[in-house]
Design a protein around this motif. Structure first.
Motif, PDB file in Angstrom:
ATOM      1  N   GLY A 107      46.243  41.563  68.608  1.00 48.47           N
ATOM      2  CA  GLY A 107      46.597  42.892  69.093  1.00 48.47           C
ATOM      3  C   GLY A 107      47.403  42.907  70.371  1.00 48.47           C
ATOM      4  O   GLY A 107      47.589  43.967  70.989  1.00 48.47           O
ATOM      5  N   VAL A 108      47.900  41.752  70.787  1.00 47.35           N
ATOM      6  CA  VAL A 108      48.726  41.658  71.997  1.00 47.35           C
ATOM      7  C   VAL A 108      50.140  42.118  71.684  1.00 47.35           C
ATOM      8  O   VAL A 108      50.663  41.900  70.587  1.00 47.35           O
ATOM      9  N   CYS A 109      50.787  42.748  72.654  1.00 52.77           N
ATOM     10  CA  CYS A 109      52.190  43.144  72.516  1.00 52.77           C
ATOM     11  C   CYS A 109      53.058  41.976  73.004  1.00 52.77           C
ATOM     12  O   CYS A 109      53.161  41.741  74.214  1.00 52.77           O
ATOM     13  N   ALA A 110      53.618  41.226  72.067  1.00 50.78           N
ATOM     14  CA  ALA A 110      54.391  40.030  72.409  1.00 50.78           C
ATOM     15  C   ALA A 110      55.887  40.340  72.368  1.00 50.78           C
ATOM     16  O   ALA A 110      56.419  40.714  71.334  1.00 50.78           O
ATOM     17  N   THR A 111      56.537  40.198  73.515  1.00 50.06           N
ATOM     18  CA  THR A 111      57.988  40.378  73.617  1.00 50.06           C
ATOM     19  C   THR A 111      58.637  39.001  73.660  1.00 50.06           C
ATOM     20  O   THR A 111      58.325  38.192  74.539  1.00 50.06           O
ATOM     21  N   GLN A 112      59.526  38.740  72.721  1.00 54.21           N
ATOM     22  CA  GLN A 112      60.197  37.444  72.702  1.00 54.21           C
ATOM     23  C   GLN A 112      61.554  37.539  73.402  1.00 54.21           C
ATOM     24  O   GLN A 112      62.336  38.444  73.135  1.00 54.21           O
ATOM     25  N   LEU A 113      61.783  36.592  74.288  1.00 51.73           N
ATOM     26  CA  LEU A 113      63.095  36.452  74.926  1.00 51.73           C
ATOM     27  C   LEU A 113      63.769  35.274  74.245  1.00 51.73           C
ATOM     28  O   LEU A 113      63.436  34.115  74.495  1.00 51.73           O
ATOM     29  N   LYS A 114      64.706  35.575  73.329  1.00 52.50           N
ATOM     30  CA  LYS A 114      65.256  34.558  72.446  1.00 52.50           C
ATOM     31  C   LYS A 114      66.575  34.008  72.963  1.00 52.50           C
ATOM     32  O   LYS A 114      67.408  34.736  73.492  1.00 52.50           O
ATOM     33  N   ALA A 115      66.740  32.708  72.762  1.00 52.51           N
ATOM     34  CA  ALA A 115      67.992  32.026  73.077  1.00 52.51           C
ATOM     35  C   ALA A 115      68.627  31.570  71.766  1.00 52.51           C
ATOM     36  O   ALA A 115      67.933  31.367  70.770  1.00 52.51           O
ATOM     37  N   PRO A 116      69.935  31.385  71.733  1.00 56.05           N
ATOM     38  CA  PRO A 116      70.572  30.825  70.534  1.00 56.05           C
ATOM     39  C   PRO A 116      70.002  29.439  70.223  1.00 56.05           C
ATOM     40  O   PRO A 116      69.467  28.767  71.109  1.00 56.05           O
ATOM     41  N   ILE A 117      70.135  29.008  68.972  1.00 59.90           N
ATOM     42  CA  ILE A 117      69.622  27.699  68.568  1.00 59.90           C
ATOM     43  C   ILE A 117      70.213  26.607  69.456  1.00 59.90           C
ATOM     44  O   ILE A 117      71.429  26.521  69.625  1.00 59.90           O
ATOM     45  N   GLY A 118      69.333  25.787  70.026  1.00 64.47           N
ATOM     46  CA  GLY A 118      69.763  24.709  70.904  1.00 64.47           C
ATOM     47  C   GLY A 118      69.827  25.092  72.370  1.00 64.47           C
ATOM     48  O   GLY A 118      70.094  24.244  73.225  1.00 64.47           O
ATOM     49  N   GLU A 119      69.546  26.356  72.668  1.00 64.42           N
ATOM     50  CA  GLU A 119      69.598  26.845  74.047  1.00 64.42           C
ATOM     51  C   GLU A 119      68.206  27.256  74.508  1.00 64.42           C
ATOM     52  O   GLU A 119      67.245  27.248  73.736  1.00 64.42           O
ATOM     53  N   ARG A 120      68.111  27.636  75.777  1.00 59.61           N
ATOM     54  CA  ARG A 120      66.874  28.183  76.317  1.00 59.61           C
ATOM     55  C   ARG A 120      67.229  29.415  77.147  1.00 59.61           C
ATOM     56  O   ARG A 120      68.342  29.507  77.688  1.00 59.61           O
ATOM     57  N   PRO A 121      66.315  30.387  77.261  1.00 55.76           N
ATOM     58  CA  PRO A 121      66.613  31.570  78.076  1.00 55.76           C
ATOM     59  C   PRO A 121      66.935  31.168  79.510  1.00 55.76           C
ATOM     60  O   PRO A 121      66.318  30.251  80.066  1.00 55.76           O
ATOM     61  N   SER A 122      67.904  31.844  80.102  1.00 52.37           N
ATOM     62  CA  SER A 122      68.284  31.530  81.481  1.00 52.37           C
ATOM     63  C   SER A 122      67.262  32.103  82.453  1.00 52.37           C
ATOM     64  O   SER A 122      66.516  33.047  82.138  1.00 52.37           O
ATOM     65  N   LEU A 123      67.232  31.557  83.653  1.00 51.83           N
ATOM     66  CA  LEU A 123      66.322  32.064  84.683  1.00 51.83           C
ATOM     67  C   LEU A 123      66.640  33.513  85.020  1.00 51.83           C
ATOM     68  O   LEU A 123      65.738  34.312  85.285  1.00 51.83           O
ATOM     69  N   ALA A 124      67.918  33.861  84.995  1.00 54.84           N
ATOM     70  CA  ALA A 124      68.312  35.250  85.285  1.00 54.84           C
ATOM     71  C   ALA A 124      67.755  36.194  84.226  1.00 54.84           C
ATOM     72  O   ALA A 124      67.276  37.300  84.546  1.00 54.84           O
ATOM     73  N   GLU A 125      67.809  35.785  82.959  1.00 58.72           N
ATOM     74  CA  GLU A 125      67.267  36.612  81.881  1.00 58.72           C
ATOM     75  C   GLU A 125      65.752  36.745  82.012  1.00 58.72           C
ATOM     76  O   GLU A 125      65.189  37.833  81.790  1.00 58.72           O
ATOM     77  N   ILE A 126      65.096  35.664  82.367  1.00 58.03           N
ATOM     78  CA  ILE A 126      63.641  35.705  82.535  1.00 58.03           C
ATOM     79  C   ILE A 126      63.263  36.616  83.689  1.00 58.03           C
ATOM     80  O   ILE A 126      62.333  37.426  83.591  1.00 58.03           O
ATOM     81  N   GLU A 127      63.990  36.503  84.799  1.00 56.07           N
ATOM     82  CA  GLU A 127      63.703  37.365  85.954  1.00 56.07           C
ATOM     83  C   GLU A 127      63.882  38.838  85.598  1.00 56.07           C
ATOM     84  O   GLU A 127      63.048  39.686  85.961  1.00 56.07           O
ATOM     85  N   GLN A 128      64.939  39.143  84.882  1.00 55.92           N
ATOM     86  CA  GLN A 128      65.179  40.530  84.481  1.00 55.92           C
ATOM     87  C   GLN A 128      64.044  41.043  83.602  1.00 55.92           C
ATOM     88  O   GLN A 128      63.565  42.173  83.779  1.00 55.92           O
ATOM     89  N   ALA A 129      63.592  40.215  82.676  1.00 56.87           N
ATOM     90  CA  ALA A 129      62.500  40.619  81.788  1.00 56.87           C
ATOM     91  C   ALA A 129      61.209  40.851  82.571  1.00 56.87           C
ATOM     92  O   ALA A 129      60.487  41.825  82.327  1.00 56.87           O
ATOM     93  N   LEU A 130      60.911  39.970  83.513  1.00 60.76           N
ATOM     94  CA  LEU A 130      59.678  40.094  84.295  1.00 60.76           C
ATOM     95  C   LEU A 130      59.674  41.357  85.158  1.00 60.76           C
ATOM     96  O   LEU A 130      58.602  41.880  85.488  1.00 60.76           O
ATOM     97  N   LYS A 131      60.840  41.830  85.524  1.00 64.97           N
ATOM     98  CA  LYS A 131      60.929  43.027  86.365  1.00 64.97           C
ATOM     99  C   LYS A 131      60.836  44.321  85.560  1.00 64.97           C
ATOM    100  O   LYS A 131      60.667  45.401  86.137  1.00 64.97           O
ATOM    101  N   GLN A 132      60.916  44.204  84.234  1.00 66.02           N
ATOM    102  CA  GLN A 132      60.896  45.399  83.393  1.00 66.02           C
ATOM    103  C   GLN A 132      59.493  45.934  83.149  1.00 66.02           C
ATOM    104  O   GLN A 132      59.295  47.128  82.963  1.00 66.02           O
ATOM    105  N   LYS A 133      58.499  45.027  83.098  1.00 64.94           N
ATOM    106  CA  LYS A 133      57.114  45.461  82.894  1.00 64.94           C
ATOM    107  C   LYS A 133      56.169  44.389  83.425  1.00 64.94           C
ATOM    108  O   LYS A 133      56.602  43.271  83.723  1.00 64.94           O
ATOM    109  N   GLN A 134      54.889  44.740  83.511  1.00 63.27           N
ATOM    110  CA  GLN A 134      53.894  43.791  84.009  1.00 63.27           C
ATOM    111  C   GLN A 134      53.338  42.980  82.846  1.00 63.27           C
ATOM    112  O   GLN A 134      52.579  43.487  82.029  1.00 63.27           O
ATOM    113  N   TYR A 135      53.736  41.729  82.769  1.00 66.07           N
ATOM    114  CA  TYR A 135      53.235  40.851  81.718  1.00 66.07           C
ATOM    115  C   TYR A 135      51.988  40.129  82.199  1.00 66.07           C
ATOM    116  O   TYR A 135      51.966  39.571  83.296  1.00 66.07           O
TER     117      TYR A 135
END
Length: 386
Positions: A107-135
């Motif tokens: 029952g957890v609300c799981a938000t996926q931050l997806k990167a293209p195949i062979g990549e990983r999410p950037s730190l900037a993308e992660i920071e932006q996501a963390l600022k959008q809501k309290q995870y």
């Protein structure tokens, strides 16, 4: 010389080849799981796990529970976050989807931050996501076994502590622990989960976790009971604490022979500086990746900083599928794995290089595999007219 029966060399991303002494310890005679000899072995094993994860914090707690690495997801999802709370899942392949699915089962609300195949999410993308809501938690697949992508756990943890310090940092280290550096205390991590059968070098069957005091306190402050019985920390935490304190304890019968095997392999691993172990995995990884490049092949993870040191995901040329090359490897006594990522499963193969195949100087597993790859690839090219 190995005492094992002759067999093809297993070089998939887990299970891996096992040391003779580890397998021999599996043949230990039957014993009581609450008898003094086993209690002592289990307690020592848990203490050795602290060395492996590089933690000296007495508030942290290691766990070794019968089950696969997947059980680690259930333990996290059913204990450290509650229904309708938010989790951020950093997606670098198949196992990001799987961890998110496990969280959603509870029952957890799981938000996926997806990167293209062979990549990983950037730190900037992660920071932006963390600022959008309290995870409540963020999950990082340290090495995604489907893609061979390596995540920068240290940098992500530093970012989380700066931007969202109450978020628990959860690391899926199934394909990394024992091959990639993980500094539990220094990186301020909350959970690292893994399994016995990969770089740790123990047969399959144990789910292994290290959990911080902060994570344990999060569990203790839950508003609702855990969503699982077998995976409940209410049941397992006192068991592990008791065994480590050399006290017999019971909730569910442990895998006594597997714990013996784990004790053997952890004793071997921690008898030398961990930095040496990480360095040899990196050196062998460089050797494998150079051989792949010499064949004109590429990896799913094209950037060096994204490439794991315990495995290599090799993209095949257009017109060639995994089924065209794996049998050629097999007849040369080497077993690789096919692709796992749903979108491109037939278009690549996976070469696991970890554990004793890498660290034992008396074995020629890697050289044998590289030569087999060269021959099987040439044979497949000729058959396909490429």
């Amino acid at each position: 010389m190995s005492s094992q029966a002759p067999h093809s060399t297993l070089l998939i991303p887990g299970p891996i080849e096992f040391d003779d002494a580890v397998l021999q310890s599996m043949s230990h005679y039957a014993e009581s799981h609450v008898g003094p000899a086993f209690v002592k072995t289990f307690g020592e094993t848990l203490t050795l796990l602290r060395k492996l994860f590089q933690t000296t914090n007495p508030g942290s707690q290691p766990f070794a529970i019968s089950g696969s690495g997947t059980l680690g997801w259930d333990i996290v999802a059913s204990n450290l976050i509650e229904r309708d709370e938010d989790a951020l899942v950093l997606h670098t392949g198949y196992f990001g989807d799987s961890f998110a699915s496990c969280l959603e089962t509870y029952g957890v609300c799981a938000t996926q931050l997806k990167a293209p195949i062979g990549e990983r999410p950037s730190l900037a993308e992660i920071e932006q996501a963390l600022k959008q809501k309290q995870y409540k938690i963020i999950t990082i697949t340290h090495v995604d076994t489907s893609t061979g992508v390596l995540s920068d756990v240290k940098a992500v943890a530093e970012l989380v502590r700066r931007v969202s310090p109450e978020t628990l940092v959860v690391v899926d280290g199934v394909c990394s622990v024992g091959a990639e550096e993980i500094a539990f205390d220094a990186w301020d991590l909350d959970v690292v989960l893994t399994a016995s059968q990969k770089a740790i070098g123990c047969p399959p069957g144990l789910s292994i976790l290290m959990m911080s005091e902060r994570a344990i306190n999060r569990f203790k402050s839950r508003k609702t009971p855990p969503g699982s019985y077998y995976a409940s920390l209410a049941n397992w935490l006192p068991i592990m604490q008791n065994y480590e304190a050399n006290k017999p304890s019971y909730f569910a019968t442990p895998s006594t022979q597997l714990i013996r095997a784990l004790h053997t392999t952890l004793s071997q691993i921690t008898s030398k500086p961990l930095a040496e172990r990480f360095a040899i995995h990196a050196q062998v990884s460089d050797k494998v990746k150079a051989a792949v490049a010499e064949l004109g092949l590429t990896q799913l993870a094209t950037k060096p900083e994204n490439q794991a040191h315990a495995m290599t995901a090799i993209r095949l040329p257009e017109g060639m599928a995994a089924a065209d090359i794996l049998p050629g490897l097999g007849k040369r006594g080497v077993i690789f794995a096919g692709g796992l990522h749903k979108e491109i499963a037939t278009k690549y193969i996976r070469f696991g290089h970890m554990g004793v195949s890498v660290t034992d100087p008396g074995r020629d597993d890697i050289d044998k595999a590289i030569e087999a790859l060269k021959q099987a690839f040439a044979e497949a090219k000729q058959a396909k007219g490429l």
